[in-house]
Design an enzyme around this catalytic site. Structure first.
Site: not given
Ligand code: NAP
Ligand code: MN
Length: 269
Positions: A45, A152
């Site tokens: 993603d 936060d």
């Molecule tokens: P990442 O650290 O790899 O992303 C965190 C997880 O979110 C990965 O497993 C990613 O999937 C998944 N993800 C991304 N978009 C998604 C969606 N629309 N629905 C379900 N899961 C999704 O970083 P990244 O790949 O650059 O992605 C950035 C995204 O990470 C941000 O947009 C934010 O949504 C998310 N994030 C989540 C947290 C948290 O949950 N605490 C904190 C910071 C950011 P893949 O492994 O397939 O890339």
């Protein structure tokens, strides 16, 4: 039919890119970096987020498709071993691509700093966080004061981003056919002195939310996977964007099925 491929850069994703170019060439598809009809993202993603930001100026004429080389994704829902089938479907649908498209809402952000106003689009979400201390910010909805937030940060997500960061914050999962944005709190402080609503808020199209940070705070603004520190944010306004993102759905894979496969799995009794 013109296409472009972006991959995560790991060896499996890169080798699939090579395979796809060969499949595409033998089916009469042309590689085009400047004017692709379809952009294929190979990885996760996160790779789709990257592809979206590379092509965000051309959203009206591009449809995205995602292949995952790790786990099933929300944007990356084709498996590596389905690449030939996908290439066949892409080549067959050619000029009838419009019939295959689904459009998802985006969130638009208008960032006002002492330098002016900048606009951003996010596919998943944007967040505003305190850089080295608690974020203190006034939240207004449709120009009326709503609450004084301390914590936060604040996350404002799209329906398709509701399964990402928003979900970790306890936000609701929203079907992407609903044109809405969701405001979720990131660790708000609630005690006898400070009070926030606590629940996520879902705003429809044509509503807007302003976040007005206390003066001269160090904050970090994230837009999907991108983060920018700021010291001069005066206001962050968010709303459902007028523009949408298009995904080419060569086969149905309903959102709730993806939710189930990603978060519940088949092992539950
Ligand atoms: P990442 O650290 O790899 O992303 C965190 C997880 O979110 C990965 O497993 C990613 O999937 C998944 N993800 C991304 N978009 C998604 C969606 N629309 N629905 C379900 N899961 C999704 O970083 P990244 O790949 O650059 O992605 C950035 C995204 O990470 C941000 O947009 C934010 O949504 C998310 N994030 C989540 C947290 C948290 O949950 N605490 C904190 C910071 C950011 P893949 O492994 O397939 O890339
Ligand atoms: Mn990732």
């Amino acid at each position: 039919m013109k296409y472009f491929v972006l991959d995560r850069g790991d060896s499996l994703s890169r080798s699939l890119t090579g395979q796809f170019h060969a499949l595409a060439a033998s089916r009469g598809m042309q590689l085009s970096e400047d004017e692709p009809d379809v952009v294929l993202s190979i990885g996760g993603d996160g790779t789709m987020l990257h592809a979206f930001h590379v092509f965000k100026e051309r959203l009206d004429s591009i449809a995205f498709v995602g292949i995952h080389t790790g786990h099933l994704g929300f944007f990356a829902d084709w498996k590596a071993d389905e690449i030939e089938r996908l290439a066949n479907l892409m080549a067959e649908s050619g000029s009838r691509l419009q019939d295959k498209i689904v459009k998802y809402p985006l969130v638009k952000i208008e960032l006002t700093t002492s330098f002016g106003v900048e606009t951003f689009l996010a596919l998943n979400e944007f967040t505003l966080k305190g850089a080295d201390a608690t974020l203190v910010a006034q939240l207004n909805i449709n120009d009326s004061p709503f609450e004084m937030f301390r914590g936060d940060g604040i996350c404002i997500s799209t329906p398709s981003g509701s399964t990402a960061y928003n979900k970790s914050l306890g936000g609701a999962l929203i079907h992407p056919s609903l044109e809405a944005i969701q405001i979720a709190e990131i660790a708000s402080i609630n005690n006898r002195v400070y009070r926030t609503i606590g629940s996520s808020l879902i705003l429809p199209k044509h509503h807007h939310c302003d976040i007005v940070p206390k003066k001269e705070q160090k904050v970090v603004l994230t837009v999907d996977h991108l983060a920018v520190p700021h010291t001069s944010v005066l206001n962050v306004r968010s709303m459902v964007a007028e523009r949408k993102v298009s995904f080419a759905r060569y086969r149905p894979f309903p959102f709730w099925n993806r939710v189930r496969e990603a978060f519940v799995g088949d092992d539950v009794k």
